[in-house]
Design an enzyme around this catalytic site. Sequence first.
Site, PDB file in Angstrom:
ATOM      1  N   HIS A 171       0.813  -1.217   0.000  1.00  0.00           N
ATOM      2  CA  HIS A 171       0.000   0.000   0.000  1.00  0.00           C
ATOM      3  C   HIS A 171       0.847   1.269   0.000  1.00  0.00           C
ATOM      4  CE1 HIS A 171       0.005  -1.543   4.334  1.00  0.00           C
ATOM      5  NE2 HIS A 171       0.950  -0.608   4.262  1.00  0.00           N
ATOM      6  N   TYR A 258      17.265   2.180   2.668  1.00  0.00           N
ATOM      7  CA  TYR A 258      17.559   1.596   1.360  1.00  0.00           C
ATOM      8  C   TYR A 258      18.679   2.328   0.646  1.00  0.00           C
ATOM      9  CZ  TYR A 258      12.825  -0.094   2.222  1.00  0.00           C
ATOM     10  OH  TYR A 258      11.709  -0.641   2.790  1.00  0.00           O
TER      11      TYR A 258
END
Length: 488
Positions: A171, A258
């Site tokens: 989502h 990340y």
Amino acid sequence: MSFKIAIIGAGSVGFTKKLFTDILCVPEFRDIEFALTDLSEHNLGMIKAILDRIVEANGLPTRVTATTDRRKALEGARYVISCVRVGGLEAYADDIRIPLKYGIDQCVGDTICAGGILYGQRNIPVILDFCRDIREVAATGAKFLNYANPMAMNTWAAIEYGKVDTVGLCHGVQHGAEQIAEVLGAKSRHELDYVCSGINHQTWFIDLRLNGRKIVKDELVAAFEAHPVYSRQEKLRIDVLKRFGVYSTESNGHLSEYLPWYRKRPDEITRWIDMSDWIHGETGGYLRYSTETRNWFETEYPQFLEAASKPIDPAKRSNEHASHILEALETNRVYRGHFNVRNDGVITNLPQDAIIESPGFVDRFGINMAAGITLPEACAATCMASINVQRMSVHAAISGDIDLLKLAVLHDPLVGAVSTPEEVWQMVDEMVVAQAAWLPQYAHAVPAAKERLSKSAVKTREWAGAARRNVRSIEELRAEKAALKQAG
């Protein structure tokens, strides 16, 4: 219509309830069967009681069954949904705790980085067990909808090795779009049209249109910097927007782990994060949140059961993809969403075998991806770094090759920015030993890893991280909720 949906990991009570009520918002789905399965009889009992209460309160013919026998739950299922967390919070705590000893500070640790890679090692053998059962006992052509993280690794394994029709669902895109619509002053999220593409948790809004008008970088930067809340909570995302020219779907805290630039020194971490909520970068934030949520649900369960007596309101159907995909496949009402699938030419400048997240349309013919998308070069480069880690991690999980696992962790962007090769080798040994109960493919490597750990000279430190908060008690949570209610 009458068909069967199996939910694996249905003991994720809140999420299972959301999927259930979303699906029952489709009028044609009143007469279907939900087969719940989980390792925990306790959690299964709680969620079945809640779903039974919903069925009763709404006068539905829907059938709900619950069993710890996974194959029984999967028998004849047309759709299988997975929301499992292999190892639970016990293993997850080690995903955060052990890397901290080597200077690696994660906010979530469930996608890549040291924690996400080990999470994948625990999940992938189980995902392949699911796929075997789907092939053997589910309905012919059953579709596997994977919600479990690490999304790309799990989906990669299910498609390449499990040989099951699989789509990964998340989502993050929807939440990012809601933010953008808000800062641009849209009256409704439906005024915003967007193309978002990349890989899960590193997806990029490469085309934005508000009521048909194209939104350019400078306007979006100004809108975020002027927002009284997001300007504080999304400092890192705004910085990436300024440098890359496009906005990332992922939260401030998730995105930070990340990339190799924002979490490699403690003073830099505190500069870029916001402590108003865990999702903005707190050390081990999602572990704390998950622990508090579990404790809260266990204590307040009677209230959750009572709330299940309310009528289902279709207007409150969530934007989770699952119910909309099933509706499109079964009724041919077309649905547009963002899905995790094998690339195969969808994104021109990412590898064919990678699991990408990109726009697609669903109808009775299946999920049809919009092909030929080219990412901005900086976005593609950032995705490539993670894809290479994901590929090695999947292959290590399949083969049980601890040396390949260490190489995957070594090539992780944040790990590489923080740790030396010697530290990585010892850290992986320590994590594999600590999590041996959930890593059967590495059983042969555990004795040697223990031997190396007993002789290692690599120094570690006991460190809570740059921005760690303690798990709040039930009393503290109650007091906070009461204060928010009074204030609002």
